[in-house]
Design a protein around this motif. Structure first.
Motif, PDB file in Angstrom:
ATOM      1  N   PRO A   1     -26.527  25.218  58.626  1.00 61.77           N
ATOM      2  CA  PRO A   1     -26.323  24.969  59.944  1.00 61.77           C
ATOM      3  C   PRO A   1     -27.543  24.344  60.662  1.00 61.77           C
ATOM      4  O   PRO A   1     -28.723  24.748  60.181  1.00 61.77           O
ATOM      5  CB  PRO A   1     -25.968  26.293  60.547  1.00 61.77           C
ATOM      6  CG  PRO A   1     -26.594  27.305  59.805  1.00 61.77           C
ATOM      7  CD  PRO A   1     -26.500  26.709  58.341  1.00 61.77           C
ATOM      8  N   ASP A   2     -27.546  23.634  61.553  1.00 59.31           N
ATOM      9  CA  ASP A   2     -28.363  22.992  62.226  1.00 59.31           C
ATOM     10  C   ASP A   2     -29.312  24.031  62.991  1.00 59.31           C
ATOM     11  O   ASP A   2     -28.813  25.077  63.187  1.00 59.31           O
ATOM     12  CB  ASP A   2     -28.309  21.840  63.300  1.00 59.31           C
ATOM     13  CG  ASP A   2     -27.551  20.584  62.347  1.00 59.31           C
ATOM     14  OD1 ASP A   2     -28.369  20.118  61.468  1.00 59.31           O
ATOM     15  OD2 ASP A   2     -26.588  20.045  62.802  1.00 59.31           O
TER      16      ASP A   2
ATOM     17  N   PRO B   1     -35.243  31.781  63.541  1.00 60.90           N
ATOM     18  CA  PRO B   1     -35.968  31.732  62.452  1.00 60.90           C
ATOM     19  C   PRO B   1     -34.993  31.057  61.264  1.00 60.90           C
ATOM     20  O   PRO B   1     -33.956  31.286  61.104  1.00 60.90           O
ATOM     21  CB  PRO B   1     -36.158  33.347  62.101  1.00 60.90           C
ATOM     22  CG  PRO B   1     -35.590  33.791  63.409  1.00 60.90           C
ATOM     23  CD  PRO B   1     -34.696  33.174  64.107  1.00 60.90           C
ATOM     24  N   PRO B   2     -36.021  30.594  60.473  1.00 61.32           N
ATOM     25  CA  PRO B   2     -35.322  29.768  59.167  1.00 61.32           C
ATOM     26  C   PRO B   2     -34.593  30.710  58.283  1.00 61.32           C
ATOM     27  O   PRO B   2     -33.714  30.372  57.618  1.00 61.32           O
ATOM     28  CB  PRO B   2     -36.611  29.262  58.290  1.00 61.32           C
ATOM     29  CG  PRO B   2     -37.602  28.936  59.544  1.00 61.32           C
ATOM     30  CD  PRO B   2     -37.357  30.278  60.230  1.00 61.32           C
ATOM     31  N   SER B   3     -35.028  32.010  58.311  1.00 52.43           N
ATOM     32  CA  SER B   3     -34.367  32.884  57.190  1.00 52.43           C
ATOM     33  C   SER B   3     -32.854  33.079  57.757  1.00 52.43           C
ATOM     34  O   SER B   3     -31.962  33.531  56.916  1.00 52.43           O
ATOM     35  CB  SER B   3     -35.184  34.363  57.295  1.00 52.43           C
ATOM     36  OG  SER B   3     -35.122  34.608  58.570  1.00 52.43           O
ATOM     37  N   GLU B   4     -32.468  32.854  58.971  1.00 52.46           N
ATOM     38  CA  GLU B   4     -31.161  33.107  59.530  1.00 52.46           C
ATOM     39  C   GLU B   4     -30.316  31.897  59.265  1.00 52.46           C
ATOM     40  O   GLU B   4     -29.135  31.962  59.528  1.00 52.46           O
ATOM     41  CB  GLU B   4     -31.129  33.528  61.072  1.00 52.46           C
ATOM     42  CG  GLU B   4     -31.944  34.730  61.224  1.00 52.46           C
ATOM     43  CD  GLU B   4     -31.741  35.128  62.892  1.00 52.46           C
ATOM     44  OE1 GLU B   4     -31.131  34.223  63.511  1.00 52.46           O
ATOM     45  OE2 GLU B   4     -32.545  35.970  63.143  1.00 52.46           O
ATOM     46  N   ARG B   5     -30.883  30.752  58.788  1.00 54.52           N
ATOM     47  CA  ARG B   5     -29.923  29.460  58.662  1.00 54.52           C
ATOM     48  C   ARG B   5     -29.737  29.610  57.036  1.00 54.52           C
ATOM     49  O   ARG B   5     -30.128  28.899  56.490  1.00 54.52           O
ATOM     50  CB  ARG B   5     -30.804  28.216  58.801  1.00 54.52           C
ATOM     51  CG  ARG B   5     -31.016  28.273  60.386  1.00 54.52           C
ATOM     52  CD  ARG B   5     -32.083  27.394  60.627  1.00 54.52           C
ATOM     53  NE  ARG B   5     -31.571  25.963  60.025  1.00 54.52           N
ATOM     54  CZ  ARG B   5     -32.226  24.947  59.923  1.00 54.52           C
ATOM     55  NH1 ARG B   5     -33.758  25.079  59.914  1.00 54.52           N
ATOM     56  NH2 ARG B   5     -31.778  23.785  59.351  1.00 54.52           N
ATOM     57  N   THR B   6     -28.680  30.295  56.550  1.00 56.98           N
ATOM     58  CA  THR B   6     -28.303  30.168  55.126  1.00 56.98           C
ATOM     59  C   THR B   6     -27.056  29.235  54.951  1.00 56.98           C
ATOM     60  O   THR B   6     -26.370  29.079  56.141  1.00 56.98           O
ATOM     61  CB  THR B   6     -27.820  31.605  54.783  1.00 56.98           C
ATOM     62  OG1 THR B   6     -26.840  32.069  55.491  1.00 56.98           O
ATOM     63  CG2 THR B   6     -28.972  32.644  54.946  1.00 56.98           C
ATOM     64  N   ALA B   7     -27.190  28.665  53.736  1.00 56.13           N
ATOM     65  CA  ALA B   7     -25.965  27.814  53.516  1.00 56.13           C
ATOM     66  C   ALA B   7     -24.755  28.377  53.535  1.00 56.13           C
ATOM     67  O   ALA B   7     -24.348  29.520  53.341  1.00 56.13           O
ATOM     68  CB  ALA B   7     -26.353  27.187  52.143  1.00 56.13           C
TER      69      ALA B   7
ATOM     70  N   GLU C   1     -33.158  22.395  48.456  1.00 53.50           N
ATOM     71  CA  GLU C   1     -32.766  22.804  49.690  1.00 53.50           C
ATOM     72  C   GLU C   1     -31.486  22.004  50.100  1.00 53.50           C
ATOM     73  O   GLU C   1     -31.152  20.958  49.997  1.00 53.50           O
ATOM     74  CB  GLU C   1     -33.750  22.519  50.604  1.00 53.50           C
ATOM     75  CG  GLU C   1     -33.708  22.823  52.127  1.00 53.50           C
ATOM     76  CD  GLU C   1     -34.130  24.364  52.147  1.00 53.50           C
ATOM     77  OE1 GLU C   1     -33.756  24.985  53.213  1.00 53.50           O
ATOM     78  OE2 GLU C   1     -34.734  24.970  51.156  1.00 53.50           O
ATOM     79  N   PRO C   2     -30.468  23.127  50.333  1.00 47.86           N
ATOM     80  CA  PRO C   2     -29.214  22.418  50.951  1.00 47.86           C
ATOM     81  C   PRO C   2     -29.389  21.699  51.891  1.00 47.86           C
ATOM     82  O   PRO C   2     -30.103  21.796  52.832  1.00 47.86           O
ATOM     83  CB  PRO C   2     -28.532  23.748  51.164  1.00 47.86           C
ATOM     84  CG  PRO C   2     -28.901  24.925  50.411  1.00 47.86           C
ATOM     85  CD  PRO C   2     -30.418  24.503  50.599  1.00 47.86           C
TER      86      PRO C   2
END
Length: 450
Positions: free
Chosen positions: A151-152, A158-164, A283-284
């Motif tokens: 997700p954008d 935090p980047p850790s919460e942006r999982t594919a 990186e996705p």
């Protein structure tokens, strides 16, 4: 430039006639003391006294506080800066005007109405800088089927919460439908026994390339057609819906562009270098990046559509031009399930177009140019010409080993063509790549012939 009030320019039927300005208004050459005199400039253009010619308005430069403008004309391929008070005759960049030399001045005979291809060329120019290589785009799409999309980023997230996350099911189905229809490299087999199957495969391949999406929709108004352009549209719709946006959100995106297509946007065919395979550990792609990628791919297909139309519209101009031109990029899959692109240019020429006698029924000459980049064989170009029952072919290869193999296969190719009832006039193979004439938007695509 004096503007007579009694003469009208020739305009295409159905177009609005442009009224000329009063005869008191003038346009003259700039008075730069270093520049050539008006007479010398006109003589350099090889424009005799009382001779008329066509000129294109390359640029209109308004002078602050002045009644007129500086206008840069493109006359016979050369630039001519003039000062003009043009009154009611409104000139814009890209307009074509008919001018007459009267002594050391130019008289404006009138402005020509725009030709039908002018609108196509403008649309082409808008999309050219934003083309995404289809081969690279399909590779990224294929990777996203397994890796998913991130997700954008949201403000403060935090980047850790942006999982594919997996691609939306509607987008996945649209992609899988197209990928399942892409022919693998082993589909088309040589030999006369598989001619009918090969012909049907090629027809399907071309019809589903995306170049005929609008025509296919008009014939079969179904959103499930296995067409590349329509499938990209369905993926876009699904991704926007996942973001909670409608189709209008797509218009705000800046498409991704491939650098090589920005540097040479109209050279065709021009086989691109092989796209490095995407790493499974990479990186996705984010949803926003994917939407921009898809926008660039749509622009690439649209550029090929518009480019074909404008090249066809040029038929009948001063330079030799085909009766019709078709530019195609056909996707296929390697045995490793990696997307590749074959670039195809098909031209139809007629005897009358080429200056031959038209008393008999005009015969067409078909020319095919094909460019491919193969894993083992490397870059290859094919030029084939077919007229009546005579065929000639020329093959270029970058690698010496490929060239040697082509030489060994030429007798089999000659026999296969002969079995089809064709007379083989010439077969040749060369090292390197052919020199195709440079295509420029300004002179090759937007020129209006009168």
């Amino acid at each position: 430039m004096k503007l007579p009030s009694s003469q009208q320019p020739p305009v295409p039927q159905g177009q609005k006639t442009v009224s000329p300005a009063p005869p008191t208004e003038t346009m003259t050459q700039g008075r730069d003391p270093v520049a050539l005199s008006a007479r010398q400039q006109l003589e350099q253009l090889q424009l005799a006294n009382r001779e008329t010619t066509l000129a294109r308005v390359a640029e209109v430069i308004s002078r602050q506080g002045a009644a007129g403008s500086d206008i840069l004309l493109d006359v016979r391929g050369k630039s001519l800066l003039v000062q003009a008070a043009i009154g009611r005759t409104e000139l814009e960049t890209g307009d074509w005007v008919k001018v007459l030399r009267a002594g050391n001045e130019l008289q404006l005979m009138g402005k020509l109405a725009p030709a039908p291809e002018a609108g196509i060329a403008r649309a082409l120019a808008q999309r050219m800088p934003w083309q995404q290589d289809l081969q690279g785009g399909l590779t990224r799409l294929l990777t996203s089927l397994t890796q998913g999309l991130k997700p954008d980023a949201l403000p403060g997230q935090p980047p850790s919460e942006r999982t594919a996350r997996p691609m939306p099911e509607a987008a996945r189905q649209a992609l899988q439908q197209v990928l399942s229809r892409l022919p693998p490299g082993t589909t088309i087999q040589p030999g006369t026994g598989a001619q009918d199957q090969t012909l049907q495969q090629m027809k399907q391949w071309i019809s589903e390339s995306g170049l005929f999406a609008e025509s296919r929709l008009a014939q079969t108004p179904s959103a499930s057609l296995p067409d590349l352009k329509l499938a990209i549209g369905r993926v876009i719709t699904a991704l926007l819906a996942q973001q909670g946006e409608g189709p209008e959100g797509f218009n705000r995106l800046t498409p991704l562009a491939s650098p090589e297509l920005v540097q040479a946007p109209l050279q065709f065919p021009q086989a691109m270098a092989l796209t490095p395979p995407a790493s499974a550990d990479g990186e996705p792609t984010t949803v926003g990046q994917m939407l921009r990628l898809l926008a660039g791919m749509l622009n690439r297909i649209t550029v090929n559509q518009l480019h074909s139309q404008v090249l066809t519209a040029r038929a009948g101009g001063e330079a030799p031009a085909p009766v019709s031109t078709l530019l195609l990029e056909l996707p296929w899959l390697t045995p490793q399930n990696e997307p590749r692109i074959a670039q195809v240019r098909i031209e139809q020429h007629s005897e009358e177009q080429r200056g031959q006698s038209s008393q008999h029924k005009a015969a067409s000459e078909w020319r095919l140019a094909l460019a491919m980049d193969l894993d083992e064989a490397g870059l290859m170009h094919f030029d084939v010409s077919l007229r009546h029952q005579s065929v000639s072919a020329r093959v270029w290869a970058e690698k010496q080993t490929t060239l040697r193999q082509i030489h060994e296969e030429l007798p089999l190719l000659r026999q296969s063509l002969t079995d089809l009832g064709l007379e083989v006039t010439d077969l040749e193979c060369r090292r390197g790549s052919p020199e195709h004439p440079a295509t420029r938007l300004e002179h090759r695509l937007v020129d209006t012939r009168v």
